[in-house]
Design a protein around this motif. Structure first.
Motif, PDB file in Angstrom:
ATOM      1  N   TYR A 136       0.763  -1.191  -0.086  1.00 39.89           N
ATOM      2  CA  TYR A 136       0.239  -0.026   0.054  1.00 39.89           C
ATOM      3  C   TYR A 136       0.881   1.122   0.079  1.00 39.89           C
ATOM      4  O   TYR A 136       1.858   1.140   0.643  1.00 39.89           O
ATOM      5  N   VAL A 186      -7.763  -3.169   3.816  1.00 43.12           N
ATOM      6  CA  VAL A 186      -7.183  -2.126   3.148  1.00 43.12           C
ATOM      7  C   VAL A 186      -7.495  -0.771   3.966  1.00 43.12           C
ATOM      8  O   VAL A 186      -6.334  -0.046   3.753  1.00 43.12           O
ATOM      9  N   ALA A 225      -4.514  -0.673   6.333  1.00 45.48           N
ATOM     10  CA  ALA A 225      -3.241  -0.390   5.292  1.00 45.48           C
ATOM     11  C   ALA A 225      -3.170   1.228   5.225  1.00 45.48           C
ATOM     12  O   ALA A 225      -2.105   1.883   5.593  1.00 45.48           O
ATOM     13  N   LEU A 226      -4.166   1.793   4.630  1.00 49.33           N
ATOM     14  CA  LEU A 226      -4.417   3.241   4.412  1.00 49.33           C
ATOM     15  C   LEU A 226      -4.051   4.057   5.988  1.00 49.33           C
ATOM     16  O   LEU A 226      -3.031   4.788   6.015  1.00 49.33           O
ATOM     17  N   GLY A 240      -2.375  -5.166  -5.620  1.00 40.92           N
ATOM     18  CA  GLY A 240      -1.467  -4.540  -4.450  1.00 40.92           C
ATOM     19  C   GLY A 240      -0.301  -5.615  -4.217  1.00 40.92           C
ATOM     20  O   GLY A 240       0.134  -5.693  -3.167  1.00 40.92           O
TER      21      GLY A 240
END
Length: 287
Positions: A61, A90, A93-94, A166
């Protein structure tokens, strides 16, 4: 009386299963906040049990600041490919990438998850990044590990590229006199090159001296074992080093979109003034 609506609300707030939510509400006497606390305690306990399980899947990421002066690349691992595509995974991860980008002590730094997990989480300093990950483990139901990260801070610009779903990601630090659509296209082409061809160095001048000396020793020994005369071994080695550069050095590689040119020639002919300073490439499960 615990209503179905209360169970549904708690599930939406926590991501826990319906039965777990109902039990927590019953134990809490219908108190929603207390039920959330019960679920969190149980979830973290489960997360600790899952922490030893192997994590072979995951995502790369990338996060880049609006001014393009700061960028972060991370590898976040989980147990299955299914979870790697999960929206909560996700989002985690951000949040981790944003955290790394926002903490001054992480400036121009690369490392493993162990370097980050003890830090107070930037968006909620009452918990650590490790706690954030544990909460995600409890919600998602798989072991999750932050394997590695890299952060670039630059006076030039940062560009990030993540391939497909990804599995591969690239972070580039570059200089350019003028930032516009053309220069961004050139830098994106370079990012695609790095993702596909796995270079290790930007230029011949930037090749690690130890890596070069090691390669030179290997090539010299190979030439001797092939029976090459001592007086020509040096020339043989220099010739073979060119192949090493063409494979490992970004600017010396054949450009994937036009193989008769090197990447260096492509950048020069673009007349954009793009200068690649450094890059990092992550691949899920890679070295």
């Amino acid at each position: 009386m615990i209503s179905a609506e209360m169970v549904k609300t708690l599930r939406e707030m926590t991501g826990a299963g319906m039965l777990e939510c109902k039990k927590a509400l019953e134990e809490a006497g219908g108190d929603m906040e207390k039920a959330k606390e019960i679920l969190r305690i149980r979830g973290l306990a489960k997360a600790d049990k899952k922490a030893g399980r192997e994590t072979k899947e995951g995502i790369i990421y990338a996060y880049v600041s609006e001014d393009r002066k700061r960028g972060v690349l991370i590898e976040l691992n989980c147990e299955t490919d299914f979870v790697a595509k999960n929206e909560h995974f996700v989002e985690l991860a951000l949040n981790i990438a944003k955290h790394i980008a926002s903490i001054p002590e992480n400036k121009d730094r690369a490392g493993t998850g162990e370097d980050i997990t003890s830090q107070a989480y930037a968006q909620d300093t009452n918990i650590s990044v490790g706690d954030l990950i544990k909460s995600a483990i409890a919600k998602i139901g798989e072991n999750i590990q932050l394997r590695r990260f890299a952060r670039f801070d630059t006076e030039g610009f940062v560009h990030a590229y993540v391939h497909g779903i990804g599995k591969v990601g690239v972070l580039i630090d570059y200089f350019v006199p003028s930032l516009n659509d053309q220069t961004l296209r050139v830098v994106q082409d370079v990012a695609l090159q790095i993702a596909a061809m796995k270079p290790e160095f930007v230029s011949i001048e930037s090749v690690d001296p130890e890596a070069l000396e090691r390669e030179r020793r290997i090539l010299t020994e190979q030439a001797r074992q092939e029976g090459k005369p001592e007086n020509i071994i040096e020339k043989v080695v220099e010739g073979r080093l060119k192949k090493f550069y063409q494979e490992k050095v970004l600017l010396e590689q054949a450009f994937i979109k036009e193989e008769k040119k090197t990447v260096g020639q492509y950048i020069k002919e673009s007349q954009t003034g793009v200068e690649i300073k450094r890059f990092v490439r992550f691949e899920v499960g890679g070295a």
